[in-house]
Scaffold this motif. Sequence first.
Motif, mmCIF file in Angstrom:
data_model
loop_
_atom_site.group_PDB
_atom_site.id
_atom_site.type_symbol
_atom_site.label_atom_id
_atom_site.label_comp_id
_atom_site.label_asym_id
_atom_site.label_seq_id
_atom_site.Cartn_x
_atom_site.Cartn_y
_atom_site.Cartn_z
ATOM 1 N N UNK A 86 55.568 41.006 52.365
ATOM 2 C CA UNK A 86 55.427 42.288 51.670
ATOM 3 C C UNK A 86 55.976 43.350 52.607
ATOM 4 N N UNK A 87 57.090 43.961 52.213
ATOM 5 C CA UNK A 87 57.751 44.951 53.045
ATOM 6 C C UNK A 87 57.478 46.363 52.559
ATOM 7 N N UNK A 88 57.074 47.209 53.485
ATOM 8 C CA UNK A 88 56.864 48.631 53.195
ATOM 9 C C UNK A 88 58.122 49.370 53.618
ATOM 10 N N UNK A 89 58.989 49.604 52.668
ATOM 11 C CA UNK A 89 60.319 50.184 52.896
ATOM 12 C C UNK A 89 60.329 51.645 52.458
ATOM 13 N N UNK A 167 50.781 50.557 44.982
ATOM 14 C CA UNK A 167 49.483 50.668 44.300
ATOM 15 C C UNK A 167 49.506 49.984 42.942
ATOM 16 N N UNK A 168 50.608 50.126 42.213
ATOM 17 C CA UNK A 168 50.718 49.475 40.897
ATOM 18 C C UNK A 168 50.697 47.958 41.049
ATOM 19 N N UNK A 169 51.391 47.445 42.049
ATOM 20 C CA UNK A 169 51.385 46.008 42.299
ATOM 21 C C UNK A 169 49.987 45.526 42.681
ATOM 22 N N UNK A 181 54.290 37.461 41.167
ATOM 23 C CA UNK A 181 55.491 37.180 40.400
ATOM 24 C C UNK A 181 55.992 35.755 40.644
ATOM 25 N N UNK A 182 56.509 35.078 39.603
ATOM 26 C CA UNK A 182 56.913 33.687 39.750
ATOM 27 C C UNK A 182 58.192 33.493 40.562
#
Length: 190
Positions: A86-89, A167-169, A181-182
């Motif tokens: 999980x990248x915070x870009x 936040x939505x994720x 997600x698949x």
Amino acid sequence: MSAPRRILVYGVYGAGKTTLAQQLAGRLGLPWYPVDDQLWLPGWVEVPVEQQRSRIEAICRRDTWILDGAYHGWRDVPLARADLVVGLDYPRWLSFWRLLRRTMRRLVTGEVICNGNRESLGSVLSRDSILLWHVGAFGRARRRMRAWQSDPAVPPVLLFQSPAALDAWLAGLPSAAAGLPPDRPAQNAG
């Protein structure tokens, strides 16, 4: 993709890696291993890189984990075992602002960071200031995350370009590790 059991949270200093790792650990019921605890001894004595690597290897041999960062001497270790990155870009201004605000808060409150360490005015004003590290590391971290996302040899990478997208994720993640997600996302999230 099955629910991830080994997650690497990545981003530049101040992006929110630790906060996200804590949230994911609580939400998914996975153990979180704060990277700073593996890198620093009391008195801000840096653990030798070989020992850092050994510590991270021991964590990554486990069936479940969340790490809130990956650094030069051992970045390959969690990448080889992670199920998800999980990248915070986030934009430079946002991560720098968050880092500055956090650093000022820590200076005022004397908050303990890792292994009894605290930030000091001297450290913030030194050549080794985390604020200067951010300036120097931002572009490299961004390029690295984006390269990982397009590299099929790397685990799936979700890049978030805004806190709202993250936040939505997070809101869509059910408790107990389901609903990711698949497939590898084709576009950046956010």
